[in-house]
Motif scaffolding. Structure first.
Motif, PDB file in Angstrom:
ATOM      1  N   UNK A  33      11.596   5.136   0.115  1.00 51.66           N
ATOM      2  CA  UNK A  33      11.477   6.277  -0.779  1.00 51.66           C
ATOM      3  C   UNK A  33      10.025   6.728  -0.905  1.00 51.66           C
ATOM      4  N   UNK A  34       9.853   7.919  -1.432  1.00 47.27           N
ATOM      5  CA  UNK A  34       8.527   8.448  -1.726  1.00 47.27           C
ATOM      6  C   UNK A  34       7.976   7.724  -2.951  1.00 47.27           C
ATOM      7  N   UNK A  35       6.870   7.003  -2.780  1.00 44.97           N
ATOM      8  CA  UNK A  35       6.301   6.218  -3.877  1.00 44.97           C
ATOM      9  C   UNK A  35       6.368   4.736  -3.568  1.00 44.97           C
ATOM     10  N   UNK A  36       6.486   3.940  -4.625  1.00 46.63           N
ATOM     11  CA  UNK A  36       6.520   2.488  -4.455  1.00 46.63           C
ATOM     12  C   UNK A  36       7.883   2.016  -3.940  1.00 46.63           C
ATOM     13  N   UNK A  37       7.842   1.168  -2.924  1.00 48.51           N
ATOM     14  CA  UNK A  37       9.010   0.489  -2.383  1.00 48.51           C
ATOM     15  C   UNK A  37       8.829  -1.008  -2.599  1.00 48.51           C
ATOM     16  N   UNK A  38       9.925  -1.707  -2.843  1.00 44.74           N
ATOM     17  CA  UNK A  38       9.847  -3.141  -3.139  1.00 44.74           C
ATOM     18  C   UNK A  38      11.017  -3.876  -2.513  1.00 44.74           C
ATOM     19  N   UNK A  39      10.744  -5.031  -1.926  1.00 42.77           N
ATOM     20  CA  UNK A  39      11.795  -5.900  -1.409  1.00 42.77           C
ATOM     21  C   UNK A  39      11.581  -7.306  -1.952  1.00 42.77           C
ATOM     22  N   UNK A  40      12.671  -8.032  -2.128  1.00 45.05           N
ATOM     23  CA  UNK A  40      12.600  -9.416  -2.580  1.00 45.05           C
ATOM     24  C   UNK A  40      12.530 -10.346  -1.376  1.00 45.05           C
ATOM     25  N   UNK A  41      11.674 -11.354  -1.483  1.00 41.66           N
ATOM     26  CA  UNK A  41      11.508 -12.335  -0.417  1.00 41.66           C
ATOM     27  C   UNK A  41      11.361 -13.723  -1.040  1.00 41.66           C
ATOM     28  N   UNK A  42      11.304 -14.716  -0.221  1.00 38.06           N
ATOM     29  CA  UNK A  42      11.040 -16.088  -0.676  1.00 38.06           C
ATOM     30  C   UNK A  42      10.218 -16.770   0.407  1.00 38.06           C
ATOM     31  N   UNK A  43       8.897 -16.697   0.254  1.00 42.24           N
ATOM     32  CA  UNK A  43       7.984 -17.190   1.291  1.00 42.24           C
ATOM     33  C   UNK A  43       7.054 -18.226   0.678  1.00 42.24           C
ATOM     34  N   UNK A  59       5.774 -16.260  -2.442  1.00 43.89           N
ATOM     35  CA  UNK A  59       5.865 -14.818  -2.619  1.00 43.89           C
ATOM     36  C   UNK A  59       7.297 -14.460  -2.993  1.00 43.89           C
ATOM     37  N   UNK A  60       7.456 -13.708  -4.100  1.00 43.69           N
ATOM     38  CA  UNK A  60       8.778 -13.272  -4.567  1.00 43.69           C
ATOM     39  C   UNK A  60       9.112 -11.861  -4.122  1.00 43.69           C
ATOM     40  N   UNK A  61       8.116 -10.975  -4.152  1.00 42.28           N
ATOM     41  CA  UNK A  61       8.345  -9.593  -3.772  1.00 42.28           C
ATOM     42  C   UNK A  61       7.178  -9.046  -2.969  1.00 42.28           C
ATOM     43  N   UNK A  62       7.467  -8.075  -2.126  1.00 36.11           N
ATOM     44  CA  UNK A  62       6.469  -7.312  -1.390  1.00 36.11           C
ATOM     45  C   UNK A  62       6.645  -5.846  -1.748  1.00 36.11           C
ATOM     46  N   UNK A  63       5.520  -5.142  -1.926  1.00 34.99           N
ATOM     47  CA  UNK A  63       5.574  -3.734  -2.293  1.00 34.99           C
ATOM     48  C   UNK A  63       4.623  -2.928  -1.410  1.00 34.99           C
ATOM     49  N   UNK A  64       5.017  -1.688  -1.136  1.00 37.97           N
ATOM     50  CA  UNK A  64       4.122  -0.758  -0.458  1.00 37.97           C
ATOM     51  C   UNK A  64       4.387   0.644  -0.980  1.00 37.97           C
ATOM     52  N   UNK A  65       3.338   1.468  -0.956  1.00 36.11           N
ATOM     53  CA  UNK A  65       3.434   2.840  -1.436  1.00 36.11           C
ATOM     54  C   UNK A  65       3.321   3.777  -0.245  1.00 36.11           C
ATOM     55  N   UNK A  66       4.333   4.632  -0.079  1.00 35.08           N
ATOM     56  CA  UNK A  66       4.298   5.588   1.016  1.00 35.08           C
ATOM     57  C   UNK A  66       4.485   7.002   0.489  1.00 35.08           C
ATOM     58  N   UNK A  98      -5.768  -0.434   0.561  1.00 26.17           N
ATOM     59  CA  UNK A  98      -4.424  -0.001   0.942  1.00 26.17           C
ATOM     60  C   UNK A  98      -3.382  -0.425  -0.099  1.00 26.17           C
ATOM     61  N   UNK A  99      -2.283   0.302  -0.108  1.00 25.93           N
ATOM     62  CA  UNK A  99      -1.251   0.115  -1.136  1.00 25.93           C
ATOM     63  C   UNK A  99      -0.205  -0.916  -0.739  1.00 25.93           C
ATOM     64  N   UNK A 100      -0.662  -2.152  -0.498  1.00 26.46           N
ATOM     65  CA  UNK A 100       0.249  -3.282  -0.331  1.00 26.46           C
ATOM     66  C   UNK A 100       0.044  -4.239  -1.489  1.00 26.46           C
TER      67      UNK A 100
END
Length: 199
Positions: A119-129, A78-85, A174-176
């Protein structure tokens, strides 16, 4: 023209190219780093079940969990994880679990995301899993957690919520999201010999 400044890799003069070309040079090392970063995205596959239209808001209660199931192959990562809030701020803790016969198994990753960066909308973080197969991505709620996007027009049967260790299917998606890198299965080969590289 000559320039005796030896700190060429750290900005050795406005017109200096000393040390930036040739074998073992700064420029080839710099480009290699850029290519490594770009390949992480070029060879990435973003996984999602939602259609990017969220007709409903899903409020994750404090202490409860919500997860989305994704399929993957062993050797991927996994390179990135995203969620919408909805609305900025709030605290949310992201989780990744492995798949234990269709249910969340061992925790593979967790990260507390505090109000200052959400933030309002899509959020993204970089990971290495590194992955060994299918997995779950989701979050734990807190009192300040903002509502998540819920795509209620589609339902893949892959979203779940948990209260008191009991998992229940959510009606909708869900928005993951997660982006997978190729890991050991990359489609490109790194160029080991800088003299033979065609950048």
């Amino acid at each position: 023209y000559s320039n005796s400044n030896t700190n060429v890799c750290d900005g050795g003069g406005a017109n200096s190219l000393d040390g930036w070309t040739g074998e073992g040079s700064c420029i080839n090392g710099f480009i290699d780093e850029l290519l490594d970063d770009s390949h992480n995205y070029i060879d990435s596959d973003q996984l999602s079940h939602d259609d990017n239209e969220f007709e409903t808001e899903y409020q994750l209660a404090s202490g409860d969990y919500a997860l989305v199931h994704f399929e993957a192959n062993a050797g991927e990562s996994i390179n990135t994880l995203k969620w919408y809030q909805n609305e900025s701020g709030g605290t949310i803790k992201l989780y990744v679990y492995d798949d234990d016969n269709g249910l969340p198994g061992d925790e593979m990753y967790s990260s507390l995301q505090t109000s200052g960066g959400n933030i309002d909308g899509w959020n993204e973080i970089e990971v290495d899993i590194a992955l060994s197969g299918n997995f779950f991505v989701g979050a734990k709620g807190y009192s300040s957690t903002r509502s998540l996007g819920l795509d209620s027009s589609t339902n893949s049967g892959s979203s779940y919520e948990s209260s008191e260790d009991s998992w229940t299917a959510i009606d909708g998606n869900l928005s993951f999201r997660a982006s997978l890198g190729c890991g050991d299965n990359c489609s490109y080969s790194a160029c080991e010999d800088s003299d033979s590289c065609n950048y």
